[in-house]
Design a protein around this motif. Structure first.
Motif, PDB file in Angstrom:
ATOM      1  N   THR A   3      46.663  48.045  87.666  1.00 30.49           N
ATOM      2  CA  THR A   3      46.349  46.683  88.071  1.00 30.49           C
ATOM      3  C   THR A   3      46.192  46.588  89.583  1.00 30.49           C
ATOM      4  O   THR A   3      45.257  45.950  90.083  1.00 30.49           O
ATOM      5  CB  THR A   3      47.441  45.718  87.588  1.00 30.49           C
ATOM      6  OG1 THR A   3      47.565  45.843  86.175  1.00 30.49           O
ATOM      7  CG2 THR A   3      47.092  44.282  87.925  1.00 30.49           C
ATOM      8  N   THR A  24      42.715  45.643  91.480  1.00 33.21           N
ATOM      9  CA  THR A  24      42.712  44.485  92.372  1.00 33.21           C
ATOM     10  C   THR A  24      42.203  44.871  93.751  1.00 33.21           C
ATOM     11  O   THR A  24      41.369  44.158  94.342  1.00 33.21           O
ATOM     12  CB  THR A  24      44.120  43.881  92.473  1.00 33.21           C
ATOM     13  OG1 THR A  24      44.561  43.503  91.166  1.00 33.21           O
ATOM     14  CG2 THR A  24      44.140  42.674  93.386  1.00 33.21           C
ATOM     15  N   TRP A  36      38.469  45.364  93.684  1.00 31.84           N
ATOM     16  CA  TRP A  36      37.770  44.087  93.691  1.00 31.84           C
ATOM     17  C   TRP A  36      37.748  43.489  95.095  1.00 31.84           C
ATOM     18  O   TRP A  36      36.709  43.001  95.558  1.00 31.84           O
ATOM     19  CB  TRP A  36      38.449  43.127  92.709  1.00 31.84           C
ATOM     20  CG  TRP A  36      37.771  41.810  92.632  1.00 31.84           C
ATOM     21  CD1 TRP A  36      36.656  41.506  91.916  1.00 31.84           C
ATOM     22  CD2 TRP A  36      38.130  40.623  93.335  1.00 31.84           C
ATOM     23  NE1 TRP A  36      36.320  40.183  92.126  1.00 31.84           N
ATOM     24  CE2 TRP A  36      37.204  39.621  92.984  1.00 31.84           C
ATOM     25  CE3 TRP A  36      39.157  40.302  94.214  1.00 31.84           C
ATOM     26  CZ2 TRP A  36      37.271  38.343  93.484  1.00 31.84           C
ATOM     27  CZ3 TRP A  36      39.229  39.015  94.717  1.00 31.84           C
ATOM     28  CH2 TRP A  36      38.296  38.057  94.354  1.00 31.84           C
TER      29      TRP A  36
END
Length: 70
Positions: free
Chosen positions: A24, A28, A31
């Motif tokens: 995760t 993240t 992104w």
């Protein structure tokens, strides 16, 4: 275990703790990095070249996914 040797110092015990899952956090940060790269590309090149860059990246990611599944 050898008698008299504390658990932390026992070299015969080769069990490793479970590795943390950083998926995760990595996604993240990917992104966030893509976001600022697109903003910089948009500011320097304009909207249309940024869309072309996005399409090229999308095509490359799709090809990687296809190659991994085969």
């Amino acid at each position: 275990m050898r008698p008299g040797v504390p658990q932390a110092e026992n070299m015969d015990d080769h069990r490793l703790p479970k590795a943390p899952d950083y998926t995760t956090a990595a996604l993240t940060m990917l992104w966030v990095n893509l976001l600022w790269i697109f903003f910089v590309a948009w500011a320097m090149l304009g909207f249309v070249p940024t869309l072309v860059l996005a399409a090229i990246l999308n095509h490359g990611i799709s090809r990687l996914a296809l190659a991994r599944s085969a």
